[in-house]
Write a protein that holds these residues in place. Structure first.
Motif, PDB file in Angstrom:
ATOM      1  N   SER A   1       0.820  -1.226   0.000  1.00 19.31           N
ATOM      2  CA  SER A   1       0.000   0.000   0.000  1.00 19.31           C
ATOM      3  C   SER A   1       0.844   1.262   0.000  1.00 19.31           C
ATOM      4  O   SER A   1       0.350   2.361   0.304  1.00 19.31           O
ATOM      5  CB  SER A   1      -0.913   0.006   1.244  1.00 19.31           C
TER       6      SER A   1
ATOM      7  N   GLU B   1      -0.466   4.492  -1.528  1.00 19.01           N
ATOM      8  CA  GLU B   1      -1.784   4.983  -1.122  1.00 19.01           C
ATOM      9  C   GLU B   1      -1.642   6.241  -0.255  1.00 19.01           C
ATOM     10  O   GLU B   1      -0.600   6.504   0.347  1.00 19.01           O
ATOM     11  CB  GLU B   1      -2.538   3.905  -0.333  1.00 19.01           C
TER      12      GLU B   1
ATOM     13  N   VAL C   1      -5.819   5.715   3.776  1.00 16.90           N
ATOM     14  CA  VAL C   1      -6.003   4.367   3.222  1.00 16.90           C
ATOM     15  C   VAL C   1      -4.838   3.474   3.641  1.00 16.90           C
ATOM     16  O   VAL C   1      -5.029   2.304   4.012  1.00 16.90           O
ATOM     17  CB  VAL C   1      -6.108   4.420   1.685  1.00 16.90           C
TER      18      VAL C   1
END
Length: 444
Positions: A348, A351, A355
């Motif tokens: 991630s 992101e 998030v």
């Protein structure tokens, strides 16, 4: 209760059960029948006895009848051997031997029939309830003792409890003095040689193996097998140590080289000084070679995870320590929580912070009834912590080829999940094995 063989011709069954010893002996011929009265007798003693206490007998049949009881003797014989030994008994002893027609050798050159006789005699005794069988191979004619030993070796792989002793008269002084030795130990050695060979190939072993001398070795092999096949790496370390100790204790010449080779193989893949991810990579490669595809995939997957966690631990140890402490508050799935936190951080990394935080903290969310606005997780990460984590995840000097690593992790995860869920793609064994090999090569 004496062992009574039914005397009716061609009936191999035993009338009554007992718990005593039965002695199977292959009868032979010692000279000419007319020489029985004049031929000198030899002296015999068992290994557990002193040669000074040796006793004089014409042959081992008389010795066995004297030691174990004539009623417990089960002869395997030719017509000539029976006639000769009945004459020996008539001259030297006052007892009778029960001859069962089912154990009569008609054709000494018919090896298949001979094997059937050996196995029938043992099987009949086992079915009758006899729990201790002695097999004497001293006097059998030419190839008979050898065939008997081969048959016992084969049977020993499937049922080691049947034969208690295998007796043979070892010549100490020709025609004068013999030591009765037990060859049973060599069956155990053959069994263990087979066990070690099979274990080296696939980490499994037959559960029926019973060899008192090697009991601790078999237990150590079994513990290692259970731990590596269940992928219990924590316990594998201790079981590996115990197994190496047992292999070092082996002093039988026939087993030393086999034990040494196995030890070297195990030490090569179980070098606990290696990093966690290296250990799991070696194990994954080894399990693939042995045909354990799912275990190989799982170990490779955990190796990559360990590598990812290791990079974060090395570069932001304070954050790693915090995650470790929070995960340790509830030991259930502790290692998974730590691993997943940092793997999600890598996946991630691009992101936005909100998030990113939800993804990495998904295993630390409070139960629904305890969640409140702005208080969703079991603990809070400071913005500075999130910044540190994202900085490492996006730093190509920390993770070489970070985008490739993320793609690699995704490919590996997909293949593992596919195969773990019943091989839903229905790929052939060889295809899956080749795909795992490609992943191993890419990772290396």
């Amino acid at each position: 209760m004496p062992l009574n063989i039914v005397k009716k011709a061609n009936s191999p069954q035993i009338e009554e059960k007992n718990n005593k010893t039965a002695v199977i002996t292959i009868l032979g011929i010692q000279g000419q029948k007319e020489d029985i009265k004049t031929k000198g007798r030899a002296r015999y003693y068992f290994t557990s006895e002193s040669a000074d206490k040796s006793q004089e007998f014409f042959n081992t049949l008389l010795l066995l009848a004297d030691k174990f009881g004539a009623e417990n003797i089960v002869p395997i014989y030719t017509a000539e051997a029976r006639e000769f030994n009945e004459a020996v008994i008539a001259h030297y002893a006052n007892f009778q031997i029960n001859f069962n027609d089912s154990y009569k050798i008609v054709d000494e050159k018919n090896f298949e029939a001979l094997f059937e006789i050996f196995e029938r005699a043992i099987d009949d005794l086992v079915k009758s309830g006899v729990d201790r069988i002695v097999f004497d191979v001293t006097h059998g004619f030419r190839h008979l003792p050898l065939l008997a030993l081969v048959d016992l070796l084969i049977q020993n792989f499937s049922n080691v409890s049947q034969i208690d002793q295998i007796l043979f008269a070892k010549e100490i002084e020709k025609s004068k003095l013999y030591e009765i030795i037990d060859l049973r130990q060599y069956l155990d050695i053959a069994n263990i040689a087979f066990v070690i060979a099979a274990f080296s190939q696939n980490y499994t072993l037959a559960q029926h193996i019973r060899a008192k001398k090697f009991e601790s070795l078999v237990n150590a092999l079994n513990d290692f097998s259970n731990n590596i096949l269940s992928l219990n790496i924590a316990k594998l370390k201790s079981s590996h140590g115990e197994l190496i100790k047992e292999l070092d204790r082996i002093d039988d010449v026939a087993l030393i080289s086999r034990a040494k080779i196995l030890k070297e193989k195990l030490n090569k893949i179980c070098d606990w000084n290696d990093s966690k991810y290296i250990i799991r990579y070696k194990l994954a490669k080894d399990m693939l070679e042995k045909g354990y595809l799912l275990q190989s995939l799982v170990l490779l997957f955990e190796s990559v995870n360990s590598y990812i966690v290791g990079v974060f631990e090395e570069n932001i140890h304070d954050v790693y320590k915090k995650i470790l402490e929070e995960s340790s508050k509830n030991k259930k799935r502790k290692n998974y929580k730590i691993s997943n936190f940092f793997v999600q951080a890598l996946k991630s990394r691009k992101e936005k912070d909100d998030v990113f935080k939800k993804n990495i903290m998904k295993n630390f969310r409070k139960p629904n009834n305890e969640r409140k606005p702005n208080n969703e997780f079991e603990f809070e990460l400071k913005p500075s912590d999130i910044a540190k984590i994202k900085s490492v995840a996006n730093d190509k000097t920390k993770f070489k080829n970070v985008d490739e690593l993320a793609k690699y992790h995704e490919d590996l995860s997909n293949l593992r999940n596919d195969f773990a869920h019943g091989n839903i793609s229905e790929e052939e064994f060889s295809h899956i094995k080749q795909e795992i090999k490609k992943l191993l090569d890419r990772y290396h």
